[in-house]
Design a protein around this motif. Sequence first.
Motif, PDB file in Angstrom:
ATOM      1  N   GLU A 154     -21.511  -7.112 -26.200  1.00 16.61           N
ATOM      2  CA  GLU A 154     -20.124  -7.155 -26.671  1.00 16.61           C
ATOM      3  C   GLU A 154     -19.347  -8.176 -25.851  1.00 16.61           C
ATOM      4  OE1 GLU A 154     -19.267  -3.149 -25.673  1.00 16.61           O
ATOM      5  OE2 GLU A 154     -20.087  -2.329 -27.544  1.00 16.61           O
ATOM      6  N   PRO A 155     -18.248  -8.715 -26.414  1.00 15.95           N
ATOM      7  CA  PRO A 155     -17.443  -9.671 -25.634  1.00 15.95           C
ATOM      8  C   PRO A 155     -16.958  -9.054 -24.324  1.00 15.95           C
ATOM      9  CG  PRO A 155     -16.778  -9.689 -27.926  1.00 15.95           C
ATOM     10  CD  PRO A 155     -17.748  -8.554 -27.767  1.00 15.95           C
ATOM     11  N   LYS A 156     -17.165  -9.773 -23.241  1.00 15.50           N
ATOM     12  CA  LYS A 156     -16.759  -9.305 -21.917  1.00 15.50           C
ATOM     13  C   LYS A 156     -15.281  -9.637 -21.707  1.00 15.50           C
ATOM     14  CE  LYS A 156     -18.581  -9.279 -17.240  1.00 15.50           C
ATOM     15  NZ  LYS A 156     -19.610  -9.826 -16.356  1.00 15.50           N
ATOM     16  N   THR A 157     -14.544  -8.716 -21.104  1.00 14.00           N
ATOM     17  CA  THR A 157     -13.112  -8.911 -20.868  1.00 14.00           C
ATOM     18  C   THR A 157     -12.788  -8.674 -19.403  1.00 14.00           C
ATOM     19  OG1 THR A 157     -12.626  -6.607 -21.430  1.00 14.00           O
ATOM     20  CG2 THR A 157     -12.494  -8.220 -23.221  1.00 14.00           C
ATOM     21  N   MET A 166      -8.446  -9.575 -21.668  1.00 11.67           N
ATOM     22  CA  MET A 166      -8.610 -10.940 -22.170  1.00 11.67           C
ATOM     23  C   MET A 166     -10.099 -11.311 -22.161  1.00 11.67           C
ATOM     24  SD  MET A 166      -5.341 -12.813 -20.386  1.00 11.67           S
ATOM     25  CE  MET A 166      -5.351 -12.025 -18.787  1.00 11.67           C
ATOM     26  N   GLN A 167     -10.577 -11.886 -23.256  1.00  5.89           N
ATOM     27  CA  GLN A 167     -11.993 -12.214 -23.373  1.00  5.89           C
ATOM     28  C   GLN A 167     -12.375 -13.384 -22.467  1.00  5.89           C
ATOM     29  OE1 GLN A 167     -13.073 -12.758 -27.459  1.00  5.89           O
ATOM     30  NE2 GLN A 167     -12.715 -10.616 -27.966  1.00  5.89           N
ATOM     31  N   LEU A 168     -13.498 -13.220 -21.772  1.00  3.30           N
ATOM     32  CA  LEU A 168     -13.993 -14.245 -20.860  1.00  3.30           C
ATOM     33  C   LEU A 168     -14.930 -15.193 -21.592  1.00  3.30           C
ATOM     34  CD1 LEU A 168     -14.782 -11.910 -17.837  1.00  3.30           C
ATOM     35  CD2 LEU A 168     -12.796 -13.374 -18.120  1.00  3.30           C
ATOM     36  N   ILE A 169     -14.959 -16.446 -21.124  1.00  2.00           N
ATOM     37  CA  ILE A 169     -15.802 -17.467 -21.741  1.00  2.00           C
ATOM     38  C   ILE A 169     -16.688 -18.110 -20.686  1.00  2.00           C
ATOM     39  CG2 ILE A 169     -14.241 -18.000 -23.650  1.00  2.00           C
ATOM     40  CD1 ILE A 169     -13.199 -20.384 -22.021  1.00  2.00           C
ATOM     41  N   ASN A 170     -17.766 -18.742 -21.132  1.00  2.04           N
ATOM     42  CA  ASN A 170     -18.636 -19.544 -20.275  1.00  2.04           C
ATOM     43  C   ASN A 170     -18.512 -20.995 -20.703  1.00  2.04           C
ATOM     44  OD1 ASN A 170     -19.818 -17.524 -18.674  1.00  2.04           O
ATOM     45  ND2 ASN A 170     -21.290 -17.041 -20.278  1.00  2.04           N
ATOM     46  N   LEU A 223      -0.081 -11.697 -19.332  1.00  2.00           N
ATOM     47  CA  LEU A 223       0.105 -11.501 -17.894  1.00  2.00           C
ATOM     48  C   LEU A 223       1.542 -11.091 -17.587  1.00  2.00           C
ATOM     49  CD1 LEU A 223      -1.985 -14.502 -16.510  1.00  2.00           C
ATOM     50  CD2 LEU A 223      -2.617 -12.076 -16.486  1.00  2.00           C
ATOM     51  N   LYS A 224       2.497 -11.704 -18.269  1.00  2.00           N
ATOM     52  CA  LYS A 224       3.906 -11.354 -18.050  1.00  2.00           C
ATOM     53  C   LYS A 224       4.203  -9.933 -18.511  1.00  2.00           C
ATOM     54  CE  LYS A 224       5.826 -15.979 -17.928  1.00  2.00           C
ATOM     55  NZ  LYS A 224       6.764 -16.932 -18.516  1.00  2.00           N
ATOM     56  N   GLU A 225       3.538  -9.497 -19.589  1.00  2.00           N
ATOM     57  CA  GLU A 225       3.673  -8.100 -20.028  1.00  2.00           C
ATOM     58  C   GLU A 225       3.144  -7.140 -18.970  1.00  2.00           C
ATOM     59  OE1 GLU A 225       1.581  -7.793 -23.721  1.00  2.00           O
ATOM     60  OE2 GLU A 225       2.996  -9.094 -24.778  1.00  2.00           O
ATOM     61  N   ASN A 226       2.221  -7.615 -18.140  1.00  2.00           N
ATOM     62  CA  ASN A 226       1.633  -6.816 -17.072  1.00  2.00           C
ATOM     63  C   ASN A 226       2.349  -7.010 -15.732  1.00  2.00           C
ATOM     64  OD1 ASN A 226      -1.002  -5.299 -17.898  1.00  2.00           O
ATOM     65  ND2 ASN A 226      -0.986  -7.202 -19.073  1.00  2.00           N
ATOM     66  N   GLY A 227       3.557  -7.568 -15.771  1.00  2.00           N
ATOM     67  CA  GLY A 227       4.376  -7.658 -14.570  1.00  2.00           C
ATOM     68  C   GLY A 227       4.298  -8.958 -13.796  1.00  2.00           C
ATOM     69  N   TRP A 228       3.593  -9.951 -14.285  1.00  2.00           N
ATOM     70  CA  TRP A 228       3.513 -11.229 -13.593  1.00  2.00           C
ATOM     71  C   TRP A 228       4.807 -12.005 -13.805  1.00  2.00           C
ATOM     72  CZ3 TRP A 228      -1.472 -14.196 -12.629  1.00  2.00           C
ATOM     73  CH2 TRP A 228      -2.542 -13.321 -12.398  1.00  2.00           C
ATOM     74  N   THR A 229       5.214 -12.756 -12.777  1.00  2.00           N
ATOM     75  CA  THR A 229       6.378 -13.634 -12.891  1.00  2.00           C
ATOM     76  C   THR A 229       5.892 -15.058 -13.158  1.00  2.00           C
ATOM     77  OG1 THR A 229       6.396 -14.182 -10.539  1.00  2.00           O
ATOM     78  CG2 THR A 229       7.649 -12.214 -11.219  1.00  2.00           C
ATOM     79  N   GLN A 280      -9.747 -20.795 -16.057  1.00  2.00           N
ATOM     80  CA  GLN A 280     -10.898 -21.505 -16.609  1.00  2.00           C
ATOM     81  C   GLN A 280     -11.900 -20.549 -17.235  1.00  2.00           C
ATOM     82  OE1 GLN A 280     -12.360 -23.823 -13.317  1.00  2.00           O
ATOM     83  NE2 GLN A 280     -10.591 -25.199 -13.344  1.00  2.00           N
ATOM     84  N   GLU A 281     -11.907 -19.289 -16.795  1.00  2.00           N
ATOM     85  CA  GLU A 281     -12.793 -18.288 -17.381  1.00  2.00           C
ATOM     86  C   GLU A 281     -12.205 -17.683 -18.648  1.00  2.00           C
ATOM     87  OE1 GLU A 281     -13.501 -15.560 -14.141  1.00  2.00           O
ATOM     88  OE2 GLU A 281     -15.297 -16.669 -13.552  1.00  2.00           O
ATOM     89  N   LEU A 282     -10.985 -18.096 -19.007  1.00  2.00           N
ATOM     90  CA  LEU A 282     -10.312 -17.543 -20.181  1.00  2.00           C
ATOM     91  C   LEU A 282     -10.007 -18.584 -21.253  1.00  2.00           C
ATOM     92  CD1 LEU A 282      -7.611 -15.433 -18.283  1.00  2.00           C
ATOM     93  CD2 LEU A 282      -9.649 -14.535 -19.432  1.00  2.00           C
ATOM     94  N   VAL A 283      -9.647 -19.780 -20.825  1.00  2.00           N
ATOM     95  CA  VAL A 283      -9.087 -20.782 -21.739  1.00  2.00           C
ATOM     96  C   VAL A 283      -9.946 -22.042 -21.735  1.00  2.00           C
ATOM     97  CG1 VAL A 283      -7.038 -22.133 -22.299  1.00  2.00           C
ATOM     98  CG2 VAL A 283      -6.780 -19.882 -21.247  1.00  2.00           C
ATOM     99  N   GLU A 284     -10.276 -22.515 -22.945  1.00  2.00           N
ATOM    100  CA  GLU A 284     -11.050 -23.744 -23.071  1.00  2.00           C
ATOM    101  C   GLU A 284     -10.220 -24.942 -22.626  1.00  2.00           C
ATOM    102  OE1 GLU A 284     -10.285 -21.846 -25.750  1.00  2.00           O
ATOM    103  OE2 GLU A 284     -12.151 -20.921 -26.390  1.00  2.00           O
ATOM    104  N   ARG A 285     -10.918 -25.938 -22.096  1.00  2.00           N
ATOM    105  CA  ARG A 285     -10.298 -27.213 -21.775  1.00  2.00           C
ATOM    106  C   ARG A 285     -11.121 -28.292 -22.449  1.00  2.00           C
ATOM    107  NH1 ARG A 285     -10.426 -27.877 -15.668  1.00  2.00           N
ATOM    108  NH2 ARG A 285     -12.555 -27.305 -16.071  1.00  2.00           N
TER     109      ARG A 285
END
Length: 175
Positions: A116-119, A124-128, A19-25, A41-46
Amino acid sequence: MRAWFQWNQKKLDSYIAILKENGWTDDDVASKMYYQPRFFQELVERRVLPPRQLYWRVRAVYVKFGNRVDTKSRKPLFNKKAWKTANSVLKEILRGEASDPPNHSFYTQRLNTRGEPKTNKYGMQLINCHRGTNDVENTHKHIVSTFGTWTTGVETSCTLISEQRHRFNQRMSQK
């Protein structure tokens, strides 16, 4: 919820770097995590921590906020009944009834229509997440609609459930 769940920190850090590479602070990331946590939550497991760790995190929330006074009613946030419930929750946590089972993941890769993996737009790959009752309720709904208001015997029930299971498996294999 932040006391209850722990992010997969390696994956979270790697996605924040993208995200920071894409200009996010840092402020953009912090704001998104606070106001729109679903994005992460759609990207990272908890995971829900083991009992000994979870107990202290949840207890700290109760200690910090339980005796605070509501500004409108001028009463403590937790009355005697709420403290009794909170203590019951802590006991359940210590017994391991709230933690994730070891070596079990509640997450699967989200797939697009081609399998195929959804991004997302950042690649970034999305998870369920399959934690909770939604998947169970879906099956429960089918059982209720299969039986309706019928009063059936064991043999008929077994046949109906077998038919429902067969049709479900057939639909999933076609997908």
